[in-house]
Design a protein around this motif. Structure first.
Motif, short mmCIF file in Angstrom:
data_model
loop_
_atom_site.label_atom_id
_atom_site.label_comp_id
_atom_site.label_asym_id
_atom_site.label_seq_id
_atom_site.Cartn_x
_atom_site.Cartn_y
_atom_site.Cartn_z
N LYS A 70 23.53 -30.32 -49.37
CA LYS A 70 22.96 -28.98 -49.46
C LYS A 70 21.58 -28.91 -48.83
CE LYS A 70 26.55 -27.45 -51.44
NZ LYS A 70 27.58 -26.99 -50.53
N LEU A 71 20.77 -29.94 -49.05
CA LEU A 71 19.44 -29.97 -48.46
C LEU A 71 19.51 -30.08 -46.93
CD1 LEU A 71 17.54 -32.22 -51.02
CD2 LEU A 71 17.38 -29.74 -50.73
N GLU A 72 20.44 -30.89 -46.44
CA GLU A 72 20.61 -31.01 -44.99
C GLU A 72 21.07 -29.69 -44.37
OE1 GLU A 72 23.23 -34.34 -44.38
OE2 GLU A 72 21.72 -35.78 -45.09
N GLU A 73 21.93 -28.98 -45.07
CA GLU A 73 22.37 -27.66 -44.58
C GLU A 73 21.18 -26.72 -44.44
OE1 GLU A 73 26.85 -27.57 -46.57
OE2 GLU A 73 25.20 -26.58 -47.60
N HIS A 96 20.46 -11.85 -43.61
CA HIS A 96 20.39 -13.31 -43.53
C HIS A 96 19.58 -13.87 -44.70
CE1 HIS A 96 18.66 -17.14 -41.96
NE2 HIS A 96 19.95 -17.36 -41.85
N SER A 97 18.46 -13.24 -45.01
CA SER A 97 17.64 -13.68 -46.15
C SER A 97 18.42 -13.60 -47.46
CB SER A 97 16.37 -12.84 -46.24
OG SER A 97 15.54 -13.09 -45.15
N GLU A 98 19.18 -12.53 -47.61
CA GLU A 98 20.00 -12.37 -48.82
C GLU A 98 21.03 -13.49 -48.94
OE1 GLU A 98 20.05 -10.30 -51.47
OE2 GLU A 98 18.24 -9.30 -50.77
N ILE A 99 21.67 -13.82 -47.83
CA ILE A 99 22.67 -14.89 -47.84
C ILE A 99 22.02 -16.22 -48.22
CG2 ILE A 99 24.25 -16.25 -46.39
CD1 ILE A 99 25.39 -13.50 -47.03
N LEU A 100 20.89 -16.53 -47.62
CA LEU A 100 20.20 -17.79 -47.94
C LEU A 100 19.74 -17.82 -49.40
CD1 LEU A 100 18.00 -18.73 -44.86
CD2 LEU A 100 20.07 -19.84 -45.69
N LYS A 101 19.23 -16.69 -49.87
CA LYS A 101 18.78 -16.61 -51.26
C LYS A 101 19.94 -16.91 -52.21
CE LYS A 101 16.72 -13.32 -54.49
NZ LYS A 101 16.26 -11.94 -54.69
N LYS A 102 21.09 -16.28 -51.97
CA LYS A 102 22.26 -16.52 -52.82
C LYS A 102 22.74 -17.95 -52.70
CE LYS A 102 22.74 -12.67 -54.89
NZ LYS A 102 22.45 -12.60 -56.31
N HIS A 103 22.64 -18.54 -51.50
CA HIS A 103 23.05 -19.93 -51.33
C HIS A 103 22.20 -20.84 -52.20
CE1 HIS A 103 24.60 -23.51 -49.44
NE2 HIS A 103 23.37 -23.89 -49.13
N ILE A 104 20.90 -20.59 -52.22
CA ILE A 104 19.99 -21.40 -53.03
C ILE A 104 20.27 -21.17 -54.52
CG2 ILE A 104 17.57 -21.71 -53.70
CD1 ILE A 104 16.92 -21.12 -50.68
N GLU A 105 20.48 -19.90 -54.90
CA GLU A 105 20.70 -19.56 -56.31
C GLU A 105 22.03 -20.09 -56.84
OE1 GLU A 105 20.42 -15.32 -56.42
OE2 GLU A 105 18.22 -15.32 -56.32
N THR A 106 23.00 -20.26 -55.96
CA THR A 106 24.33 -20.68 -56.44
C THR A 106 24.68 -22.09 -55.97
OG1 THR A 106 25.39 -19.55 -54.57
CG2 THR A 106 25.21 -18.32 -56.62
N CYS A 107 24.91 -22.26 -54.69
CA CYS A 107 25.40 -23.54 -54.17
C CYS A 107 24.40 -24.67 -54.37
CB CYS A 107 25.74 -23.40 -52.68
SG CYS A 107 26.97 -22.12 -52.34
N VAL A 108 23.15 -24.45 -54.03
CA VAL A 108 22.14 -25.51 -54.18
C VAL A 108 21.89 -25.79 -55.66
CG1 VAL A 108 19.75 -26.15 -53.71
CG2 VAL A 108 21.09 -25.00 -51.94
N LYS A 109 21.81 -24.73 -56.44
CA LYS A 109 21.60 -24.90 -57.89
C LYS A 109 22.76 -25.68 -58.52
CE LYS A 109 20.38 -22.23 -61.99
NZ LYS A 109 20.16 -20.89 -62.53
N ASP A 110 23.99 -25.35 -58.13
CA ASP A 110 25.15 -26.07 -58.65
C ASP A 110 25.11 -27.54 -58.25
OD1 ASP A 110 26.07 -23.74 -59.77
OD2 ASP A 110 27.62 -23.37 -58.25
N ALA A 111 24.70 -27.81 -57.02
CA ALA A 111 24.62 -29.19 -56.56
C ALA A 111 23.59 -29.98 -57.36
CB ALA A 111 24.29 -29.24 -55.06
N THR A 112 22.43 -29.37 -57.60
CA THR A 112 21.41 -30.09 -58.37
C THR A 112 21.84 -30.28 -59.82
OG1 THR A 112 20.18 -28.04 -58.79
CG2 THR A 112 19.49 -29.36 -56.90
#
Length: 89
Positions: free
Chosen positions: A75-78, A48-64
């Motif tokens: 992304k922040l609400e998710e 789970h931590s790995e999935i969240l880490k990748k989400h932040i590194e990719t999806c959240v980073k792309d959004a910002t």
């Protein structure tokens, strides 16, 4: 594949669950079963931590990077939803 580490951990956890089921069917010692389950839980938490880490590194980073306030807020609400759920567990 961006979730390679998490996938490996989940496959290992699946094997551990199968082992725990077999232990129960064989009426093995309760503490041994408990230890097997705790190891599985640990792997699931790590995945789970790995999935969240990748989400932040990719999806959240792309959004910002897009500078789209609506996309950033989504992304922040998710993430807030996940953190709220984690507080309950």
């Amino acid at each position: 594949m961006k979730h390679e580490k998490a996938l490996r951990k989940l496959k290992t956890a699946r094997g551990q669950i199968d082992a725990a089921i077999k232990m129960i069917e064989e009426e093995r010692y309760c503490i041994d079963i408990s230890k097997q389950l705790l190891a599985t839980i640990s792997l699931l938490k790590n995945a789970h931590s790995e999935i969240l880490k990748k989400h932040i590194e990719t999806c959240v980073k792309d959004a910002t990077s897009s500078k789209d306030p609506e996309e950033i807020n989504v992304k922040l609400e998710e993430l807030e939803e996940v953190f709220d759920y984690l507080k309950k567990t």
